[in-house]
Motif scaffolding. Structure first.
Motif, PDB file in Angstrom:
ATOM      1  N   GLN A 139       0.828  -1.206   0.000  1.00  0.00           N
ATOM      2  CA  GLN A 139       0.000   0.000   0.000  1.00  0.00           C
ATOM      3  C   GLN A 139       0.867   1.262   0.000  1.00  0.00           C
ATOM      4  O   GLN A 139       0.557   2.248  -0.674  1.00  0.00           O
ATOM      5  CB  GLN A 139      -0.913  -0.010   1.226  1.00  0.00           C
ATOM      6  N   ALA A 140       1.998   1.217   0.753  1.00  0.00           N
ATOM      7  CA  ALA A 140       2.886   2.382   0.843  1.00  0.00           C
ATOM      8  C   ALA A 140       3.840   2.468  -0.340  1.00  0.00           C
ATOM      9  O   ALA A 140       4.488   3.506  -0.533  1.00  0.00           O
ATOM     10  CB  ALA A 140       3.678   2.326   2.150  1.00  0.00           C
ATOM     11  N   GLY A 141       3.953   1.385  -1.121  1.00  0.00           N
ATOM     12  CA  GLY A 141       4.923   1.357  -2.209  1.00  0.00           C
ATOM     13  C   GLY A 141       6.343   1.500  -1.696  1.00  0.00           C
ATOM     14  O   GLY A 141       7.197   2.114  -2.333  1.00  0.00           O
ATOM     15  N   ALA A 142       6.617   0.893  -0.524  1.00  0.00           N
ATOM     16  CA  ALA A 142       7.909   1.077   0.143  1.00  0.00           C
ATOM     17  C   ALA A 142       8.960   0.124  -0.409  1.00  0.00           C
ATOM     18  O   ALA A 142       8.688  -1.044  -0.678  1.00  0.00           O
ATOM     19  CB  ALA A 142       7.752   0.861   1.644  1.00  0.00           C
ATOM     20  N   ARG A 143      10.182   0.648  -0.558  1.00  0.00           N
ATOM     21  CA  ARG A 143      11.313  -0.208  -0.928  1.00  0.00           C
ATOM     22  C   ARG A 143      11.924  -0.869   0.300  1.00  0.00           C
ATOM     23  O   ARG A 143      12.419  -1.989   0.211  1.00  0.00           O
ATOM     24  CB  ARG A 143      12.375   0.613  -1.658  1.00  0.00           C
TER      25      ARG A 143
END
Length: 572
Positions: free
Chosen positions: A68-72
């Motif tokens: 959802q956060a598009g976190a790496r």
């Protein structure tokens, strides 16, 4: 002899009297005391953290929140900067756990806040969650021994680390029966971990008890935790497993029985409330207690504590998270094993922290309740100052410090630190400081306002004094280090510690803002005036400057002066 006493987590009512009474007893009675011994460490079966956290609801939530956060980054964090959030986070992890709950603590006190958590752990165990609790043995005396009853619950395993043989009636008895191994008594497991399903976990400065959750009647600790999710939690679990499976971890059943706990229980029973339940225990709470654990294990579960537990728990699905790279600083069990510290420990968590600090370019902010640097740390601070790095330190004042001996050690370094240009701040102990800093977040659980939120969650009448207990280092507004370790020689040489290094400007700035609020509203800045130390109050703070240890009694000042020449730095 007083310096051989490890630091207590709670300040006794009359520290100067207790200290000298203990010293006298050690000198006059110690030589007549027989040496106690530990039983064989039997029935210790190795176990490890749950290997497939992604199969649990908490593990799946982590994956969903990351997508959802598009976190790496593979790990997420949320500062728990008020007492209600700190309690609610632990309740949420207990409620949401499906496979395992692993707790590692220096101290768990038998009081209302802890009973709320212990009842949650019992309920989790009944629904099939494996519960492992690893507790340092030093504080399991007096009424706090009753916490050990949880070891006899089905599906709960409980071990005591580096146990001390002999009496559990009180602390003096423990010390007197352990004088043959003063070095071993000094080595304590100071780690704090609370892990659910190897997927989410909490670490930081808090132990478990009323004084850590804003409900102490005489004292409240100003503290900070961080909630973590993702890959970093597996590193936290690996550290837990190393200690859990170490030869110094004794199953409680090896050391005492339920009958032994019955003998240690205070003979006076709590008064009964209408309906036949123990005073302060709601009928519903009393009914839910198991047969093997009497409602009087914790003498009073206050209605306020029950009400706090009944509030809407922390919602892990919507809680704000900061995704960031991170590493775990964790000591090995050998650091507090038998023999030489350096041979057993290798590089310590404090050594790793000092190495990171040496890379600072412009700013280091240290929050450490006990601050006794020693020569190695002083050399690091000197190098930083010579490179023009600004250094600020927030620690306890004498009045707010729960360990007068530690303050005696710190006092030796104040003048040299000021000479090298380190900015020193000491937190106030006044009740209004506790009300400002050790308080409730008003049910939002977002930690807004003050270092610890706004208001005191459950404190009694706003009369509890404040004592700094947070352990945080912020480097260049870029790295936030949050854990169990103080910047002192005890954390470096004697205690095992654990902490998170989080590379996140957003999180570092959030922690800095909370700390700077404390500096601006509830701490004295030390200065030199006419060749003497002077405590400068912040502009507009509502309290006055001081020319000697502010808010401290004459007896306490005298005690510190007497302790100063006798207390070795490494034992403080």
């Amino acid at each position: 002899m007083l310096t051989f006493r490890p630091r207590s987590t709670i300040d006794p009512p009359s520290p100067w009297f207790r200290a000298w009474r203990m010293a006298t007893m050690l000198l006059l009675l110690g030589w007549t005391t027989g040496c106690a011994s530990l039983p064989a460490n039997t029935n210790r079966v190795a176990s490890t953290a749950f290997a497939q956290p992604e199969e649990t609801a908490l593990g799946q939530l982590t994956v969903a929140r990351r997508a959802q956060a598009g976190a790496r980054s593979d790990s997420a964090f949320h500062l728990l900067s008020d007492v209600d959030a700190a309690l609610a986070a632990r309740i949420a992890l207990i409620d949401d756990a499906q496979r395992t709950l692993d707790l590692q603590y220096y101290a768990i006190h038998a009081d209302a806040s802890t009973e709320v958590l212990l009842q949650g752990l019992r309920n989790a165990a009944r629904r099939g969650v494996r519960v492992r609790i690893l507790l340092d043995d030093f504080n399991s005396v007096g009424k706090d021994t009753q916490v050990l009853r949880l070891a006899f619950e089905p599906n709960v395993q409980m071990r005591l680390f580096n146990p001390i043989p002999g009496s559990r009636q009180n602390m003096v008895g423990r010390i007197l029966t352990s004088l043959d191994d003063v070095a071993g008594m000094q080595k304590r497991m100071h780690n704090k971990l609370f892990i659910a399903d190897n997927a989410w976990g909490v670490t930081g400065g808090r132990n478990l008890g009323d004084v850590y959750f804003g409900a102490g009647d005489k004292q409240n600790f100003v503290d900070l935790d961080v909630l973590a999710a993702g890959r970093i939690v597996r590193d936290m679990s690996a550290s837990f497993d190393r200690f859990w499976n170490d030869e110094l971890a004794y199953p409680v059943q090896t050391l005492l029985s339920p009958e032994d706990l019955d003998k240690l229980r205070k003979p006076e029973a709590p008064a009964s409330a209408p309906g036949g339940t123990a005073a302060g225990v709601t009928p519903a709470a009393a009914a839910s207690l198991p047969v093997t654990v009497s409602p009087t294990v914790i003498p009073s579960v206050s209605p306020a504590a029950v009400a706090r537990a009944d509030r809407a728990p922390l919602d892990l699905r919507t809680l704000s998270l900061t995704w960031a790279p991170s590493i775990l600083l964790a000591d090995k069990p050998g650091k507090i094993g038998p023999g030489d510290d350096e041979v057993n420990a290798g590089e310590t968590a404090i050594d790793g922290l000092l190495s990171l600090m040496q890379q600072a370019h412009h700013d280091v902010l240290i929050i450490s309740p006990y601050f006794v640097p020693g020569e190695q740390m002083m050399a690091v601070y000197r190098q930083l100052r010579q490179r023009g790095v600004r250094m600020r330190v927030l620690t306890n004042s004498l009045a707010s410090n729960d360990a007068p001996a530690a303050h005696a050690g710190y006092a030796r370094y104040r003048q040299p630190l000021l000479d090298m240009g380190v900015e020193l701040y000491e937190m106030r102990s006044a009740p209004e400081t506790a009300a400002k800093l050790a308080g409730s977040g008003g049910g939002t659980h977002q930690g807004s306002g003050g270092w610890m939120g706004s208001g005191v969650g459950g404190s009694k009448g706003g009369t509890s004094r404040a004592s700094l207990h947070s352990k945080v280092v912020i480097i260049d507004g870029y790295y936030a280090v949050i854990g169990s370790m103080n910047l002192d020689l005890r954390s470096q040489l004697k205690n095992s510690e654990v902490g998170l290094v989080i590379r996140s400007p957003a999180l570092a700035q959030q922690a800095t803002a909370h700390a700077e609020n404390t500096l601006a509203t509830a701490a004295y800045r030390l200065e030199r005036k006419d060749g003497h130390l002077y405590w400068r109050a912040p502009p507009g703070a509502g309290f006055a400057d001081a020319s000697s240890e502010p808010e401290a009694s004459t007896k306490l000042k005298l005690l510190v002066k007497l302790l100063g020449p006798l207390a070795p730095d490494q034992m403080l």
